[in-house]
Write a protein that holds these residues in place. Structure first.
Motif, PDB file in Angstrom:
ATOM      1  N   LEU A  53       0.907  -1.013   0.061  1.00 29.11           N
ATOM      2  CA  LEU A  53       0.086  -0.063   0.195  1.00 29.11           C
ATOM      3  C   LEU A  53       0.976   1.221  -0.198  1.00 29.11           C
ATOM      4  O   LEU A  53       0.648   2.248  -0.736  1.00 29.11           O
ATOM      5  N   THR A 217     -11.842  -9.648   7.791  1.00 30.10           N
ATOM      6  CA  THR A 217     -12.445  -8.153   7.639  1.00 30.10           C
ATOM      7  C   THR A 217     -13.294  -7.759   8.935  1.00 30.10           C
ATOM      8  O   THR A 217     -14.234  -6.924   9.064  1.00 30.10           O
ATOM      9  N   TRP A 229     -11.697  -2.888   9.681  1.00 35.84           N
ATOM     10  CA  TRP A 229     -10.425  -3.334   9.404  1.00 35.84           C
ATOM     11  C   TRP A 229      -9.686  -2.480   8.589  1.00 35.84           C
ATOM     12  O   TRP A 229      -8.217  -2.255   8.602  1.00 35.84           O
ATOM     13  N   TRP A 230     -10.314  -1.903   7.637  1.00 36.30           N
ATOM     14  CA  TRP A 230      -9.472  -0.855   6.567  1.00 36.30           C
ATOM     15  C   TRP A 230      -8.901   0.343   7.141  1.00 36.30           C
ATOM     16  O   TRP A 230      -8.202   0.897   6.413  1.00 36.30           O
ATOM     17  N   VAL A 233      -5.566  -0.256   8.384  1.00 34.83           N
ATOM     18  CA  VAL A 233      -4.921  -0.757   7.073  1.00 34.83           C
ATOM     19  C   VAL A 233      -4.325   0.368   6.594  1.00 34.83           C
ATOM     20  O   VAL A 233      -3.009   0.490   6.118  1.00 34.83           O
ATOM     21  N   LEU A 234      -5.163   1.375   6.225  1.00 33.12           N
ATOM     22  CA  LEU A 234      -4.683   2.635   5.542  1.00 33.12           C
ATOM     23  C   LEU A 234      -3.748   3.422   6.346  1.00 33.12           C
ATOM     24  O   LEU A 234      -2.682   4.044   5.879  1.00 33.12           O
TER      25      LEU A 234
END
Length: 335
Positions: A53, A217, A229-230, A233-234
């Motif tokens: 990412l 997720t 969850w995102w 992560v970001l």
């Protein structure tokens, strides 16, 4: 001469700020990764997503800086590949294998002795014998790590684990040494290329069964709140990797491998504070004492460093030389 001294002072201040920003950004990765792993992610999956990412985020920033000059990339291809394979993927893989055979604290302690390896490299490669201040600062930093990581109660003696942890330590040292190279190559390009190569390597390692890759997720739970969850992560990709690696390269090119590696020890202290805020893991008094010793060690090493870049790390000087060559009218050109 006055202008040159001011330029060096400005470069040193900006380098210190970049180094602290990098250490702080890196330190946030631990608590965020712990939250994701508690939700069912494997550690290798967290790192693979994190670096991929970050590489994707940096790519749109890196390409315009090249201005179509792909010869610069080809000329630095070995550096970019080494950065991705050794400083990113290799270090992470070695650390994961180390914690499979020994305690996390012991593995971290060995890995974070990287500044000592940097000092040894600068001595062997560039004949930069460490001064008294550097030796004292190193001793204070290592003692501080012992207290922060609380591994005095017993270290693992598994030879396989120690071997992997030492590999991770040399990978960490390589990160600082490699970051100081390629002065003409924009730091964003080096970071983006290395992160993408490192991420792909981790995916291949997972596919080969070297490290487990699995994710979920499920919501991620932190101290007193939970989040999709995102979100972590970001943050773990953009802040703790993209920003951390770019500022780390900028810091090392200004301060040199040796000083930048010692300032990076503050990452351990910052990680304690983030773990307190996000995971409710309050640091013990002995850990705060250890953090104080780390800071004292960094200050001691800084006091022992040369005041001018020209007398400092030859690898850091590479960037200054490139700038001087590009701007022959600058005060530093008449050295």
């Amino acid at each position: 001469m006055v202008t040159s001294t001011r330029d060096n002072a400005t470069r040193m201040r900006s380098g210190l700020l970049f180094a602290l920003a990098s250490a702080t950004s890196f330190s946030l990765s631990g608590p965020l990764a712990r939250g994701l792993m508690n939700a069912g992610w494997s550690s290798a999956s967290v790192v693979a997503v994190r670096v991929l990412l970050a590489g994707i985020v940096l790519l749109p920033l890196a390409l315009p800086q090249l201005r179509g000059n792909w010869n610069m990339v080809r000329a630095n291809a070995k550096l970019i590949i080494a950065y991705g394979l050794v400083a990113v993927a290799g270090t992470q893989l070695a650390y994961f294998n180390a914690v499979a055979h020994m305690t996390v604290g012991a593995a971290l302690l060995i890995e974070y002795t990287a500044p000592v390896a940097v000092v040894g490299w600068m001595w062997a490669r560039h004949r930069q014998r460490p001064g008294v201040a550097t030796i004292i600062g190193a001793a204070l930093g290592i003692l501080g790590l012992l207290l922060v990581l609380d591994v005095l109660s017993g270290l693992s003696t598994d030879p396989v684990g120690i071997a992997w942890a030492l590999t991770a330590m040399f990978g960490g040292a390589a990160y600082f040494v490699l970051s100081a190279h390629g002065g003409e190559l924009p730091g964003t390009v080096l970071a983006a290329g290395g992160l993408l190569i490192g991420g792909v390597t981790l995916l291949l390692a997972g596919a080969a069964g070297i490290v487990p890759l699995h994710a979920t997720t499920e919501p991620v739970v932190f101290a007193g709140f939970h989040t999709p969850w995102w979100v972590p992560v970001l943050v773990i990709g953009i802040v703790t990797a993209a920003i951390a690696y770019v500022t780390g390269i900028a810091a090392t090119r200004r301060l040199g491998s040796r000083l930048a590696s010692f300032i990076a020890l503050t990452e351990v202290l910052a990680a304690l504070l983030f773990a307190w805020a996000l995971l409710g893991e309050a640091p013990r008094p002995i850990q705060l004492l250890g953090g104080t010793l780390i800071l004292l060690g960094v200050i001691t090493v800084r006091l022992g460093e040369p005041e001018t870049i020209a007398l400092g790390d030859p690898e850091a000087q590479t960037a200054a030389d490139d700038i001087t060559a590009a701007h022959p009218d600058s005060p530093n050109h008449q050295r």
